[in-house]
Write a protein that holds these residues in place. Sequence first.
Motif, mmCIF file in Angstrom:
data_model
loop_
_atom_site.group_PDB
_atom_site.id
_atom_site.type_symbol
_atom_site.label_atom_id
_atom_site.label_comp_id
_atom_site.label_asym_id
_atom_site.label_seq_id
_atom_site.Cartn_x
_atom_site.Cartn_y
_atom_site.Cartn_z
ATOM 1 N N THR B 198 37.921 75.245 12.243
ATOM 2 C CA THR B 198 39.299 75.572 11.882
ATOM 3 C C THR B 198 40.209 74.389 12.194
ATOM 4 O O THR B 198 41.317 74.310 11.683
ATOM 5 C CB THR B 198 39.792 76.797 12.666
ATOM 6 N N ARG B 199 39.699 73.489 13.040
ATOM 7 C CA ARG B 199 40.525 72.391 13.500
ATOM 8 C C ARG B 199 39.622 71.266 13.969
ATOM 9 O O ARG B 199 38.523 71.519 14.476
ATOM 10 C CB ARG B 199 41.381 72.910 14.654
ATOM 11 N N PRO B 213 44.176 70.473 11.266
ATOM 12 C CA PRO B 213 43.237 71.066 10.317
ATOM 13 C C PRO B 213 42.371 69.965 9.692
ATOM 14 O O PRO B 213 42.810 68.813 9.612
ATOM 15 C CB PRO B 213 44.136 71.707 9.251
ATOM 16 N N PRO B 214 41.129 70.301 9.276
ATOM 17 C CA PRO B 214 40.217 69.273 8.760
ATOM 18 C C PRO B 214 40.858 68.356 7.716
ATOM 19 O O PRO B 214 40.668 67.142 7.777
ATOM 20 C CB PRO B 214 39.083 70.099 8.158
ATOM 21 N N ALA B 215 41.612 68.922 6.794
ATOM 22 C CA ALA B 215 42.169 68.100 5.719
ATOM 23 C C ALA B 215 43.160 67.070 6.270
ATOM 24 O O ALA B 215 43.309 65.977 5.710
ATOM 25 C CB ALA B 215 42.859 68.991 4.686
ATOM 26 N N ALA B 216 43.814 67.402 7.374
ATOM 27 C CA ALA B 216 44.801 66.479 7.938
ATOM 28 C C ALA B 216 44.152 65.403 8.798
ATOM 29 O O ALA B 216 44.731 64.343 9.024
ATOM 30 C CB ALA B 216 45.822 67.259 8.766
ATOM 31 N N VAL B 217 42.933 65.688 9.277
ATOM 32 C CA VAL B 217 42.276 64.728 10.162
ATOM 33 C C VAL B 217 41.336 63.808 9.395
ATOM 34 O O VAL B 217 41.246 62.617 9.670
ATOM 35 C CB VAL B 217 41.515 65.487 11.271
ATOM 36 N N LEU B 218 40.611 64.385 8.427
ATOM 37 C CA LEU B 218 39.627 63.585 7.679
ATOM 38 C C LEU B 218 40.302 62.827 6.529
ATOM 39 O O LEU B 218 39.868 62.913 5.383
ATOM 40 C CB LEU B 218 38.504 64.495 7.155
ATOM 41 N N THR B 219 41.346 62.093 6.824
ATOM 42 C CA THR B 219 42.025 61.324 5.786
ATOM 43 C C THR B 219 41.356 59.961 5.654
ATOM 44 O O THR B 219 40.672 59.497 6.570
ATOM 45 C CB THR B 219 43.499 61.105 6.150
ATOM 46 N N GLY B 220 41.557 59.343 4.513
ATOM 47 C CA GLY B 220 40.961 58.030 4.261
ATOM 48 C C GLY B 220 41.344 57.035 5.339
ATOM 49 O O GLY B 220 40.507 56.263 5.817
ATOM 50 N N ALA B 221 42.602 57.051 5.760
ATOM 51 C CA ALA B 221 43.073 56.078 6.744
ATOM 52 C C ALA B 221 42.383 56.280 8.078
ATOM 53 O O ALA B 221 41.903 55.342 8.704
ATOM 54 C CB ALA B 221 44.591 56.227 6.913
ATOM 55 N N HIS B 222 42.291 57.544 8.520
ATOM 56 C CA HIS B 222 41.622 57.834 9.792
ATOM 57 C C HIS B 222 40.156 57.426 9.755
ATOM 58 O O HIS B 222 39.640 56.811 10.684
ATOM 59 C CB HIS B 222 41.710 59.333 10.111
ATOM 60 N N LEU B 223 39.471 57.800 8.663
ATOM 61 C CA LEU B 223 38.043 57.525 8.575
ATOM 62 C C LEU B 223 37.779 56.027 8.558
ATOM 63 O O LEU B 223 36.829 55.542 9.152
ATOM 64 C CB LEU B 223 37.451 58.191 7.321
ATOM 65 N N ALA B 224 38.644 55.291 7.884
ATOM 66 C CA ALA B 224 38.481 53.833 7.821
ATOM 67 C C ALA B 224 38.697 53.214 9.198
ATOM 68 O O ALA B 224 37.930 52.373 9.653
ATOM 69 C CB ALA B 224 39.476 53.252 6.813
ATOM 70 N N ARG B 230 34.067 54.823 4.127
ATOM 71 C CA ARG B 230 34.827 55.419 3.034
ATOM 72 C C ARG B 230 34.230 56.787 2.768
ATOM 73 O O ARG B 230 33.015 56.951 2.823
ATOM 74 C CB ARG B 230 34.701 54.575 1.759
ATOM 75 N N ALA B 231 35.066 57.747 2.487
ATOM 76 C CA ALA B 231 34.562 59.094 2.225
ATOM 77 C C ALA B 231 35.567 59.844 1.381
ATOM 78 O O ALA B 231 36.722 59.416 1.236
ATOM 79 C CB ALA B 231 34.328 59.840 3.533
ATOM 80 N N GLN B 232 35.090 60.948 0.854
ATOM 81 C CA GLN B 232 35.988 61.746 0.032
ATOM 82 C C GLN B 232 35.961 63.193 0.488
ATOM 83 O O GLN B 232 34.893 63.766 0.707
ATOM 84 C CB GLN B 232 35.540 61.675 -1.429
ATOM 85 N N LEU B 233 37.139 63.745 0.664
ATOM 86 C CA LEU B 233 37.250 65.159 1.024
ATOM 87 C C LEU B 233 37.932 65.862 -0.135
ATOM 88 O O LEU B 233 39.036 65.476 -0.547
ATOM 89 C CB LEU B 233 38.084 65.317 2.304
ATOM 90 N N SER B 234 37.257 66.831 -0.712
ATOM 91 C CA SER B 234 37.870 67.536 -1.831
ATOM 92 C C SER B 234 37.728 69.035 -1.624
ATOM 93 O O SER B 234 36.908 69.490 -0.834
ATOM 94 C CB SER B 234 37.198 67.119 -3.145
#
Lengths: 329, 248
Positions: B198-199, B213-224, B230-234
């Motif tokens: 959930t978080r 929340p996952p969508a707010a944490v797994l952003t391109g900038a954070h992952l880089a 590089r990764a994609q969250l959809s």
Amino acid sequence: MRPALLFPLLGLTVALLFAGSLLTGPAAIGLGDSLAALFRGEGEAVVLVMREIRLPRALLGLMVGAALGASGAAMQGLLRNPLAEPGLIGTSAAAALGAVIALQTGLAAAFPPALPLLALAGAVVSVLAILGLAGPRGGSLTLILAGIAISALAAAFTALVLSLSPNPFAASEIVFWMMGSLADRSMLHVWIALPAMLAGALLLAGTGRGLDALTLGEDAAATLGLPVARLRLAVVLGVAALVGAATAVAGAVGFVGLVVPHLLRRAVGARPARLVPAAALGGAAVVLAADIAVRLIAPDRDLKLGVLTALVGAPFFLHLILKSRGERP
Amino acid sequence: MTLLALDRLSVTRAGRPVLEGATLTIGAGEVVGLIGPNGAGKTTLLRAALGLIPAKGHASLAALPPARRARAAAFLPQQRDIAWPMPVAAVVALGRVAHAGSAGPADRAAVERALAAMGLADLAARPATELSGGEQARVLIARVLAQEAPLILADEPVAGLDPAQQIATMQVFAAHAAAGGAVLASLHDLGLAARHCTRLVMMQAGRIVADGPPAAVLTGAHLARVFGIRAQLSEGPDGPLFQTLGLL
């Protein structure tokens, strides 16, 4: 085997071997006479043999065996290692050093209780040293290393005392004493060993839950609410009291503390809390049996108990290693 | 209800800070994934939160006496340790050591539930050390469930599990949270983290760098910045899809 069956069976074996030990000896005394002498005090010479020679020997066999078996199981549980043995923390080597000093200085000849008392003092010194070295919160590895250091130091001092011994009789007496024996012990030895052994047994009695939980590692045990540092302290003190007292009255009796827990582990479902009492009974049975055997094999040659346990224990241990090698490729 | 509160928790090892100013609050109903590269301080954070290692700052669990802490939180260490060939049911029952008595009908029922939840009922009588690594991992998770503490702290609980068991374990955690508990688990599988948590709390070099929340944490900038990937969250038809694409 079901644990419900195991304990009565072990208890019965120990009781039979205890009776066997009482009835074994160079003096040919009939069963009825010996029991009458032991319990009712009938027949003067027989009473002396039974109450002053055989009873202390059988009692010491029971106590020493139980102490070695229980402390072996507790050490293995604490260190989470099936190769741990009660001598690992240096108590037996230090107790032996105390006894050797008593023999060398002639104190033991002048005042017989000096030997077990000095051995107990050696054990106390070793415990203070190990707690000082490993610290109250020291981990298992520090404990093992400190134990090895203390054992080596005590062995070095024992060798020093032996090599400086001007009297060959004292030297041979020391060597024979260190082989471990229950021959020629008196009730005095029982009374000297008993308080320390009771204290050790009490300390170990409270460690069952903790040793069980340690199966999962120290972090898991701590988060299950167990004070791991206090548990370690209780096991170290308990084992030291038991092994120090056992060495003080019987010398070095090897392999019992190592092999007996191995023998019984599967039968108790490998739970350390159950293994400690089971190994106490098993150790008592093994030492009583070995002490009967030394009297039957060589009635007039004084075969040493420690020699026999090592002679039987070491090949048996090799067998265990070969068997476990087959199980785990 | 708050089950864990960390306030500026810091740990120094050999003069080097390994955890710096971790502040985190976890409430009932949450499944929190603790993510970060190797050496980011995930294990240190879990251990310091429990008071297993000395730390500066405040941790609500570390402040409790050991017996009460054991009923407030259960811990699954990263090291899968089963020292003796005890039967599986007996290993799971060790979770009940945290409770007074620990051999009553309530305890047996808790052990049964934990065995069933991890699909271990058939293995209950087998010596745990003879099982495969993945099966042993499930036995240890069942032990943690049997402790029946509201909060579960798990260090890489799904490492070494097959995909079905990974999902099953995350669902067990979700059920635990839904029943009023909470889970904080360190995870390396970001796809699993994205779908089942959930978080997420992201760590880098001993610091919490993102929390939400996952969508707010797994952003391109954070992952880089944190993982160097590089990764994609959809958003897929049944939940978020996370796909790593490559190194930066």
